[in-house]
Design an enzyme around this catalytic site. Structure first.
Site, PDB file in Angstrom:
ATOM      1  N   HIS A   1       0.735  -1.293  -0.064  1.00 16.84           N
ATOM      2  CA  HIS A   1       0.011  -0.020  -0.042  1.00 16.84           C
ATOM      3  C   HIS A   1       0.850   1.392   0.005  1.00 16.84           C
ATOM      4  CE1 HIS A   1      -3.228  -2.774   0.930  1.00 16.84           C
ATOM      5  NE2 HIS A   1      -2.551  -3.075   2.288  1.00 16.84           N
TER       6      HIS A   1
ATOM      7  N   GLU B   1      -1.473  -0.347   8.548  1.00 15.69           N
ATOM      8  CA  GLU B   1      -2.348  -0.947   8.947  1.00 15.69           C
ATOM      9  C   GLU B   1      -2.004  -1.869   9.995  1.00 15.69           C
ATOM     10  OE1 GLU B   1      -3.230  -4.813   6.381  1.00 15.69           O
ATOM     11  OE2 GLU B   1      -3.233  -2.815   5.294  1.00 15.69           O
TER      12      GLU B   1
ATOM     13  N   HIS C   1       3.052  -7.411   1.924  1.00 16.02           N
ATOM     14  CA  HIS C   1       2.551  -8.404   2.884  1.00 16.02           C
ATOM     15  C   HIS C   1       1.291  -9.408   2.317  1.00 16.02           C
ATOM     16  CE1 HIS C   1       0.008  -4.627   2.591  1.00 16.02           C
ATOM     17  NE2 HIS C   1      -0.882  -5.609   2.930  1.00 16.02           N
TER      18      HIS C   1
ATOM     19  N   ARG D   1      -1.441  -5.044  -5.939  1.00 18.05           N
ATOM     20  CA  ARG D   1      -1.231  -6.623  -6.117  1.00 18.05           C
ATOM     21  C   ARG D   1       0.253  -6.903  -6.597  1.00 18.05           C
ATOM     22  NH1 ARG D   1      -6.650  -7.144  -8.110  1.00 18.05           N
ATOM     23  NH2 ARG D   1      -7.851  -7.001  -6.508  1.00 18.05           N
TER      24      ARG D   1
END
Length: 319
Positions: free
Chosen positions: A100, A119, A176, A196
């Site tokens: 991200h 996150e 991740h 992705r």
């Protein structure tokens, strides 16, 4: 105006990697056996939770934020989007390997996102032998591109075994993936931007592979990888045990374990909370029985409250 908790009805997202654990673990009424995400506390263009109690019953959290930002959240900035998104994810299959952007990169690369995406994950449940991908072994951008071009995923990706109760901080720029058989509670910046890197060459019902975003992924990946170490702190207040899981530039997240009674007040302007085990009676203006899977907000005007029961919760607030 709002001196009671704000209870929220979640949104469910079907995913190619989803399963049925959101029903079996949390008794949610899910749309199918391929349900991957529960957006428990959400105020995003891709989905917003609905308030189920009090004077704003039936409002979305996004509308409540826009119209009653000051009263509910002590927030004056009219242009600011709701800062956090709380999800529960059921990885019945491996999620794609992804990365991200941070705030600056999201503003540059995307038109519709207010934030980047840092996150963190609390492992609610998992099968024996479950693993996550967290980080990579490339030392330079050229090396990262070479791993990707060759499809050397075993050489590139850092895999980490997990067990229930584990916690992982995943800053923007970290490659991740959540592995098969894992249920997590995710606290994140309010963003739905995902790049992705690898999707195991999976095909959907129309025999199509999902889109990859390799150029953007390479651009935003932190190189070399920065391994994250937890620095938990602990506090006991009467019958409540509080574990500070992370305090970073974007949010603070806590694990609460109650066995008895706690009376107190908010440590921030407002709190986001999800019960992950047991049930608790919450007494503020009104009394609520809160059980596993319930999502709610303690708003700005709710100052003092009482908890009674045996339960565990993940609680957060934005920075």
């Amino acid at each position: 105006m709002y001196t009671d908790i704000i209870r929220l009805s979640p949104i469910f997202k079907e995913k190619v990697w989803g399963g049925s654990s959101l029903h079996t673990n949390f008794d949610y009424d899910i749309p199918s056996d391929h349900t991957g995400e529960c957006w428990g506390i959400a105020s995003h263009p891709s989905g917003s939770s609905t308030i189920t109690n009090g004077p704003l019953t039936g409002w979305t959290l996004m509308d409540a934020w826009m119209e009653h930002k000051k009263e509910l959240f002590n927030e004056d900035n009219d242009e600011k989007a709701f800062p956090l998104l709380i999800k529960i994810l059921d990885a019945n299959d491996d999620l794609s390997v992804q990365v991200h952007p941070n705030d600056a990169q999201a503003h540059e690369l995307e038109d519709n996102e207010a934030y980047g995406k840092t996150e963190c994950w609390y492992i609610v449940d998992c099968k024996d032998g479950s693993e996550i991908v967290l980080g990579h072994h490339a030392k330079t951008r050229a090396e990262l591109e070479d791993y990707i071009e060759k499809g050397d995923w075993d050489g590139l990706l850092r895999r980490v075994p997990v067990k229930p109760g584990d916690f992982f901080f995943v800053p923007a720029g970290t490659i991740h993936a959540i592995g098969e058989g894992i249920v997590i509670l995710e606290t994140q910046q309010n963003s739905d931007t995902t790049y992705r890197v690898y999707d195991y060459d999976r095909r959907d019902d129309q025999n199509q592979t999902r889109e990859l975003h390799l150029d953007k992924a390479v651009e935003v990946t932190t190189i070399p990888d920065e391994k994250q170490e937890n620095a938990f702190s602990y506090q006991n207040v009467h019958d409540l045990s509080i574990t500070t899981l992370t305090e970073n530039d974007f949010f603070s997240v806590f694990h609460l374990d109650l066995d008895g009674i706690y009376e107190g007040s908010r440590p921030a302007d407002y709190l986001l909370a999800t019960i992950i085990e047991g049930e608790v009676t919450f007494t503020g203006k009104d009394t609520h029985l809160l059980k596993k899977g319930d999502h709610f907000i303690l708003p700005y005007e709710l100052e003092n409250f009482k908890l009674e029961g045996t339960a565990k919760a993940i609680v957060s607030y934005p920075k």
